[in-house]
Motif scaffolding. Sequence first.
Motif, mmCIF file in Angstrom:
data_model
loop_
_atom_site.group_PDB
_atom_site.id
_atom_site.type_symbol
_atom_site.label_atom_id
_atom_site.label_comp_id
_atom_site.label_asym_id
_atom_site.label_seq_id
_atom_site.Cartn_x
_atom_site.Cartn_y
_atom_site.Cartn_z
ATOM 1 N N LEU A 75 0.839 -1.207 0.000
ATOM 2 C CA LEU A 75 0.000 0.000 0.000
ATOM 3 C C LEU A 75 0.865 1.244 0.000
ATOM 4 O O LEU A 75 0.600 2.198 -0.730
ATOM 5 N N LYS A 76 1.904 1.241 0.818
ATOM 6 C CA LYS A 76 2.806 2.393 0.895
ATOM 7 C C LYS A 76 3.437 2.684 -0.466
ATOM 8 O O LYS A 76 3.500 3.835 -0.901
ATOM 9 N N LYS A 77 3.850 1.627 -1.156
ATOM 10 C CA LYS A 77 4.463 1.778 -2.472
ATOM 11 C C LYS A 77 3.448 2.298 -3.491
ATOM 12 O O LYS A 77 3.758 3.175 -4.299
ATOM 13 N N GLN A 78 2.218 1.786 -3.445
ATOM 14 C CA GLN A 78 1.181 2.235 -4.374
ATOM 15 C C GLN A 78 0.822 3.697 -4.141
ATOM 16 O O GLN A 78 0.646 4.463 -5.095
ATOM 17 N N ILE A 79 0.709 4.094 -2.892
ATOM 18 C CA ILE A 79 0.391 5.488 -2.573
ATOM 19 C C ILE A 79 1.480 6.403 -3.090
ATOM 20 O O ILE A 79 1.212 7.441 -3.687
ATOM 21 N N ALA A 80 2.729 6.013 -2.871
ATOM 22 C CA ALA A 80 3.863 6.823 -3.339
ATOM 23 C C ALA A 80 3.896 6.899 -4.862
ATOM 24 O O ALA A 80 4.289 7.928 -5.424
ATOM 25 N N SER A 81 3.469 5.839 -5.538
ATOM 26 C CA SER A 81 3.509 5.845 -7.006
ATOM 27 C C SER A 81 2.470 6.789 -7.609
ATOM 28 O O SER A 81 2.600 7.196 -8.755
ATOM 29 N N PHE A 82 1.445 7.150 -6.838
ATOM 30 C CA PHE A 82 0.415 8.039 -7.350
ATOM 31 C C PHE A 82 0.646 9.502 -7.004
ATOM 32 O O PHE A 82 -0.215 10.333 -7.240
ATOM 33 N N GLY A 83 1.784 9.832 -6.459
ATOM 34 C CA GLY A 83 2.071 11.238 -6.214
ATOM 35 C C GLY A 83 2.842 11.471 -4.935
ATOM 36 O O GLY A 83 3.077 10.572 -4.144
ATOM 37 N N HIS A 84 3.215 12.713 -4.751
ATOM 38 C CA HIS A 84 3.978 13.169 -3.597
ATOM 39 C C HIS A 84 3.129 13.003 -2.346
ATOM 40 O O HIS A 84 1.971 13.363 -2.319
ATOM 41 N N THR A 85 3.693 12.475 -1.281
ATOM 42 C CA THR A 85 2.905 12.195 -0.080
ATOM 43 C C THR A 85 3.218 13.123 1.095
ATOM 44 O O THR A 85 2.671 12.947 2.167
ATOM 45 N N LYS A 86 4.080 14.100 0.941
ATOM 46 C CA LYS A 86 4.443 14.966 2.064
ATOM 47 C C LYS A 86 3.484 16.140 2.239
ATOM 48 O O LYS A 86 3.523 16.825 3.229
ATOM 49 N N ARG A 87 2.610 16.370 1.255
ATOM 50 C CA ARG A 87 1.650 17.461 1.376
ATOM 51 C C ARG A 87 0.596 17.127 2.416
ATOM 52 O O ARG A 87 0.548 16.023 2.943
ATOM 53 N N HIS A 88 -0.290 18.064 2.642
ATOM 54 C CA HIS A 88 -1.369 17.859 3.604
ATOM 55 C C HIS A 88 -2.580 17.198 2.963
ATOM 56 O O HIS A 88 -3.604 17.024 3.614
ATOM 57 N N TYR A 89 -2.469 16.865 1.684
ATOM 58 C CA TYR A 89 -3.593 16.304 0.949
ATOM 59 C C TYR A 89 -3.231 14.962 0.325
ATOM 60 O O TYR A 89 -2.085 14.711 0.000
ATOM 61 N N TYR A 90 -4.242 14.102 0.161
ATOM 62 C CA TYR A 90 -4.135 12.922 -0.679
ATOM 63 C C TYR A 90 -4.870 13.231 -1.969
ATOM 64 O O TYR A 90 -5.924 13.871 -1.940
ATOM 65 N N ASN A 91 -4.327 12.748 -3.094
ATOM 66 C CA ASN A 91 -5.071 12.938 -4.334
ATOM 67 C C ASN A 91 -6.114 11.828 -4.458
ATOM 68 O O ASN A 91 -6.212 10.934 -3.623
ATOM 69 N N LYS A 92 -6.905 11.910 -5.526
ATOM 70 C CA LYS A 92 -8.028 10.995 -5.704
ATOM 71 C C LYS A 92 -7.577 9.532 -5.742
ATOM 72 O O LYS A 92 -8.167 8.675 -5.096
ATOM 73 N N GLN A 93 -6.503 9.246 -6.478
ATOM 74 C CA GLN A 93 -6.035 7.868 -6.581
ATOM 75 C C GLN A 93 -5.544 7.346 -5.233
ATOM 76 O O GLN A 93 -5.803 6.190 -4.870
ATOM 77 N N GLN A 94 -4.834 8.183 -4.497
ATOM 78 C CA GLN A 94 -4.349 7.776 -3.174
ATOM 79 C C GLN A 94 -5.520 7.504 -2.230
ATOM 80 O O GLN A 94 -5.507 6.538 -1.476
ATOM 81 N N LEU A 95 -6.532 8.361 -2.282
ATOM 82 C CA LEU A 95 -7.716 8.171 -1.445
ATOM 83 C C LEU A 95 -8.389 6.846 -1.773
ATOM 84 O O LEU A 95 -8.740 6.083 -0.869
ATOM 85 N N LEU A 96 -8.554 6.554 -3.058
ATOM 86 C CA LEU A 96 -9.205 5.306 -3.453
ATOM 87 C C LEU A 96 -8.411 4.090 -2.993
ATOM 88 O O LEU A 96 -9.001 3.085 -2.563
ATOM 89 N N LEU A 97 -7.081 4.173 -3.053
ATOM 90 C CA LEU A 97 -6.246 3.067 -2.573
ATOM 91 C C LEU A 97 -6.428 2.841 -1.075
ATOM 92 O O LEU A 97 -6.538 1.708 -0.611
ATOM 93 N N ILE A 98 -6.437 3.917 -0.315
ATOM 94 C CA ILE A 98 -6.592 3.808 1.141
ATOM 95 C C ILE A 98 -7.962 3.239 1.490
ATOM 96 O O ILE A 98 -8.084 2.350 2.332
ATOM 97 N N LEU A 99 -8.999 3.730 0.814
ATOM 98 C CA LEU A 99 -10.342 3.209 1.085
ATOM 99 C C LEU A 99 -10.447 1.734 0.723
ATOM 100 O O LEU A 99 -11.064 0.954 1.454
ATOM 101 N N GLU A 100 -9.822 1.363 -0.384
ATOM 102 C CA GLU A 100 -9.824 -0.052 -0.779
ATOM 103 C C GLU A 100 -9.102 -0.897 0.265
ATOM 104 O O GLU A 100 -9.549 -1.993 0.608
ATOM 105 N N HIS A 101 -8.006 -0.385 0.799
ATOM 106 C CA HIS A 101 -7.249 -1.104 1.832
ATOM 107 C C HIS A 101 -8.102 -1.345 3.075
ATOM 108 O O HIS A 101 -8.028 -2.398 3.703
#
Length: 112
Positions: A75-101
């Motif tokens: 999951l960590k690798k997939q989230i990182a592959s969909f964009g920068h993770t240091k911001r205060h926001y998750y993008n749409k793809q990251q959100l969908l991955l987390i919800l799926e998890h």
Amino acid sequence: MRSKAVSSSQNILNKASFANIYDALSLISQPKSNAMIVRRTILKQDLVKKLYPNSISADAAMQQLRRDIKLSPQLKKQIASFGHTKRHYYNKQQLLLILEHFCITLEEFEQL
């Protein structure tokens, strides 16, 4: 005489792309009750408040989410592959991955 830009744009527009545009427009024109609109980004604090409602604070909930993500390297690798993770926001793809998890559908997430 036509310009190269006009002729190249006409080559791009074919029946397949018109079909895709039509499909996209039909989704947009559906009543809002049938179409799920997902925001482009979501504030991480808003996400953790919904995922961990019993948490003492937003900081504690953020730490719990980080722990849960760290426990799943895939999951960590997939989230990182969909964009920068240091911001205060998750993008749409990251959100969908987390919800799926967490096995949460978008409808359930909106109701939280």
